[in-house]
Write a protein that holds these residues in place. Structure first.
Motif, PDB file in Angstrom:
ATOM      1  N   ARG A 101     -12.140  -4.865   7.655  1.00  0.00           N
ATOM      2  CA  ARG A 101     -12.189  -4.596   6.220  1.00  0.00           C
ATOM      3  C   ARG A 101     -13.615  -4.708   5.689  1.00  0.00           C
TER       4      ARG A 101
ATOM      5  N   TYR B  52       1.182  -8.406  -0.977  1.00  0.00           N
ATOM      6  CA  TYR B  52      -0.066  -8.016  -1.625  1.00  0.00           C
ATOM      7  C   TYR B  52      -0.973  -9.242  -1.635  1.00  0.00           C
TER       8      TYR B  52
ATOM      9  N   VAL C  69      -4.283 -10.769  -2.769  1.00  0.00           N
ATOM     10  CA  VAL C  69      -5.374 -10.613  -3.728  1.00  0.00           C
ATOM     11  C   VAL C  69      -6.600 -11.318  -3.174  1.00  0.00           C
TER      12      VAL C  69
ATOM     13  N   ASP D  95      -8.824  -6.352  -1.815  1.00  0.00           N
ATOM     14  CA  ASP D  95      -7.389  -6.617  -1.752  1.00  0.00           C
ATOM     15  C   ASP D  95      -6.793  -5.860  -0.564  1.00  0.00           C
ATOM     16  N   THR D  96      -5.681  -6.383  -0.056  1.00  0.00           N
ATOM     17  CA  THR D  96      -5.001  -5.738   1.073  1.00  0.00           C
ATOM     18  C   THR D  96      -3.492  -5.801   0.862  1.00  0.00           C
ATOM     19  N   VAL D  97      -2.810  -4.719   1.186  1.00  0.00           N
ATOM     20  CA  VAL D  97      -1.355  -4.672   1.144  1.00  0.00           C
ATOM     21  C   VAL D  97      -0.828  -4.538   2.562  1.00  0.00           C
TER      22      VAL D  97
ATOM     23  N   ASP E 153      -5.409  -0.249   1.943  1.00  0.00           N
ATOM     24  CA  ASP E 153      -6.520  -0.864   1.216  1.00  0.00           C
ATOM     25  C   ASP E 153      -7.364   0.107   0.396  1.00  0.00           C
TER      26      ASP E 153
ATOM     27  N   GLN F 102      -4.300   3.425  -3.436  1.00  0.00           N
ATOM     28  CA  GLN F 102      -3.119   2.742  -2.910  1.00  0.00           C
ATOM     29  C   GLN F 102      -2.938   1.376  -3.566  1.00  0.00           C
ATOM     30  N   LEU F 103      -4.018   0.621  -3.689  1.00  0.00           N
ATOM     31  CA  LEU F 103      -3.934  -0.715  -4.273  1.00  0.00           C
ATOM     32  C   LEU F 103      -3.479  -0.649  -5.726  1.00  0.00           C
ATOM     33  N   GLU F 104      -4.013   0.301  -6.475  1.00  0.00           N
ATOM     34  CA  GLU F 104      -3.612   0.442  -7.876  1.00  0.00           C
ATOM     35  C   GLU F 104      -2.121   0.760  -7.986  1.00  0.00           C
TER      36      GLU F 104
ATOM     37  N   ARG G 121      -0.030  -2.358  -7.152  1.00  0.00           N
ATOM     38  CA  ARG G 121      -0.044  -3.319  -8.273  1.00  0.00           C
ATOM     39  C   ARG G 121       0.936  -2.884  -9.356  1.00  0.00           C
TER      40      ARG G 121
END
Length: 283
Positions: free
Chosen positions: A13, A224, A226, A233-235, A247, A251-253, A256
């Motif tokens: 990452r 998720y 944070v 951030d990573t899912v 990531d 995708q993160l938005e 969330r």
């Protein structure tokens, strides 16, 4: 610096974020290498997480890429110095690599949010519940591997119980609460343990009953993590083939937003406790 043949998810990452900074600056790898006074191979290895990089060179790269996000740069600086061993390294080669990746992102997270539909959150499993789940893996796992996975899962729970515990919000569907892995007695003990852990100041568990209808990501298991900086951030999602990680900013938005919508579908924290307690009494 010797390359890492198996970079961790944190190393990967870190390198990915440097690549994004380079691409946002409109620079090619050879151009970045020339500005840094190295060769293209080093840039590629750093971006792949195979090579570490020191703080001074990281700051030089950030300057070359004209990155004005000081908070992001400082977060990246905190990640320099190469691979830092964690407790999960003792399980390397003993449990699947993605299990170690999950441990690492949980360890470094500043907050955790989850949605569980058919399974209870792994960070709250009792030993018997975890063993019952791993006993159901097909093809059947050797007994030693089952015990190693159980031990690893229990060790993950330190992020909730350590001196500086991670704040955790878990959204659990009623289906997961009613699953009786290992039988009625183990399931009841598991729910009682869940209620005990919910009393921790850093833990909030919210239930979505069947009666509340559908919600985004129904059927999925989502973690998720944070990070100290939202760019990092990573899912993580479960799949039959193993853990999947997401990531990208878009995708993160979206994750969330989905988590927020699922949370609004859930009962309040107080009503969730009453709901879990009622199901436990029914078992």
């Amino acid at each position: 610096m010797a390359p890492s043949s198996t970079p961790t998810i944190r190393q990967r990452r870190f390198g990915l974020e440097l690549r994004r900074l380079r691409e946002a600056a409109g620079m090619s790898a050879p151009q970045a290498a020339g500005a840094l006074g190295t060769d293209r191979t080093n840039i590629s290895n750093i971006e792949a997480g195979r090579y570490g990089i020191g703080e001074e060179r990281l700051r030089r790269l950030a300057s070359i890429y004209e990155c004005n996000d000081e908070a992001l740069v400082e977060t990246l600086v905190s990640m320099t110095g190469g691979r830092k061993p964690g407790w999960w390294d003792e399980y390397r080669g003993k449990v699947p690599p993605d299990h170690l990746d999950i441990s690492e992102i949980e360890h470094y997270a500043v907050r955790l949010r989850t949605v569980q539909t058919s399974h209870l959150p792994g960070l709250f499993h009792t030993e018997e519940h975890a063993r019952a789940i791993f006993d159901l893996v097909v093809p059947k796992l050797p007994r030693l591997e089952v015990e190693l996975r159980v031990a690893h899962r229990l060790a993950r729970q330190t992020v909730i119980t350590r001196d500086a515990p991670v704040p955790y919000t878990g959204i659990i569907h009623e289906a997961a609460l009613r699953m009786q892995f290992g039988g009625r007695e183990i399931a009841r003990t598991q729910l009682e343990h869940l209620l005990e852990q919910n009393e921790r100041d850093n833990v909030t568990l919210l239930v979505i009953p069947f009666a509340n209808g559908g919600f985004p990501m129904a059927g999925d298991s989502i973690l998720y993590a944070v990070a100290a900086n939202p760019h990092l951030d990573t899912v993580q999602m479960d799949s039959p083939a193993g853990a999947l990680f997401f990531d990208s900013p878009t995708q993160l938005e979206n994750f969330r937003l989905r988590l927020d919508l699922a949370e609004r579908t859930a009962l309040t924290a107080k009503k969730s406790v009453e709901f879990i307690r009622r199901i436990a009494k029914e078992m």
